[in-house]
Design an enzyme around this catalytic site. Structure first.
Site, short mmCIF file in Angstrom:
data_model
loop_
_atom_site.label_atom_id
_atom_site.label_comp_id
_atom_site.label_asym_id
_atom_site.label_seq_id
_atom_site.Cartn_x
_atom_site.Cartn_y
_atom_site.Cartn_z
CG HIS A 8 -1.97 -0.93 1.28
ND1 HIS A 8 -2.02 -2.25 1.45
CD2 HIS A 8 -3.19 -0.41 0.56
CE1 HIS A 8 -3.34 -2.81 1.26
NE2 HIS A 8 -4.03 -1.89 0.52
CE LYS A 57 -3.98 -0.50 4.36
NZ LYS A 57 -5.47 0.22 4.64
#
Length: 246
Positions: free
Chosen positions: A140, A144
């Site tokens: 990600h 995040k």
């Protein structure tokens, strides 16, 4: 369908609002975000507790810390609730389960239909190869917050339905041999990566990899809208992506 968007000022909230505004069948009843200053005449609010507009459903793309306030509002106003956030604590999950006794609640670690299919395929592979070493790798963007991702846990939980003695090993960081019942979960955070998840089954003689790549965040917003459309027709209870897939 009139939708209250909780977390409208965030990365995913903005994508969802744009998608709703382009839709012929949906509209935003209220924009809610802790980042906003309340402007009631523009249907903009800092807290969902301030919202008085009529709505058909709530979609939450905020933060799991908003769970108590969100569930309380949904129950008091008898509104279906789509929870598209991740990282919930055990206590927060308890609040969600309690709310689902009164209103329909949709909760998923990932709003992508493709991820739901990966979870289904992973269960099939785990059943077909019970002795396989299983590893999950998720990637990600560098902003995040939760580790591992809600999607990685969703995939691990799907496999655990078949391999009930599985033990999650998150971020292997100690020396020692791998145990046969382990499901390894590894998190990479880099750049603007939208989201990639791989489930690897290694049998010694062969390796099977099931992979899903999100190319843009629109797919999660589309999934949340599909969940809302599904949810407004349901009785109180807790629902997930499997209920749509099936």
């Amino acid at each position: 369908m009139n939708i209250i968007v909780n977390g409208a000022g965030g990365r995913m909230g903005k994508v969802l609002c744009s998608l709703i505004e382009e839709s012929e069948n949906s509209s935003v009843a209220a924009f809610v975000s802790a980042e906003f200053e309340t402007e009631k005449e523009k249907h903009i609010y800092q807290s969902i507790r301030e919202v008085t507009e009529s709505a058909d459903c709530i979609i939450d793309f905020s933060h799991h810390s908003a769970t108590a306030e969100l569930c309380d509002y949904a129950v008091k106003n008898k509104l279906p609730l789509v929870i598209a956030t991740t990282g919930h604590t055990e206590e927060e999950n308890g609040m969600i389960n309690e709310a689902a006794k009164t209103v329909p609640v949709f909760k998923s670690g990932n709003m992508s239909l493709g991820v739901a299919l990966v979870a289904c395929l992973s269960k099939i592979a785990a059943k077909a190869f019970p002795d396989a070493d299983i590893e999950i790798v998720e990637k990600h963007h560098n902003q995040k917050l939760d580790v591992p991702s809600g999607t990685a846990l969703l995939l691990a939980d799907s496999i655990k339905q078949v391999k009930k003695d599985s033990e999650y090993v998150i971020g292997r960081h100690e020396n020692g041999k791998r145990k046969k019942n382990e499901i390894g979960i590894h998190s990479l955070r880099m750049g603007n990566e939208v989201g990639t998840h791989e489930v690897i089954f290694a049998m010694g003689s062969q390796v099977i990899t099931i992979k899903h790549e999100a190319e843009n965040r629109g797919l999660f917003a589309e999934g949340a809208l599909s969940a809302a459309d599904f949810l407004v027709k349901q009785e109180p209870g807790l629902y997930c992506m499997d209920d749509i897939v099936e």
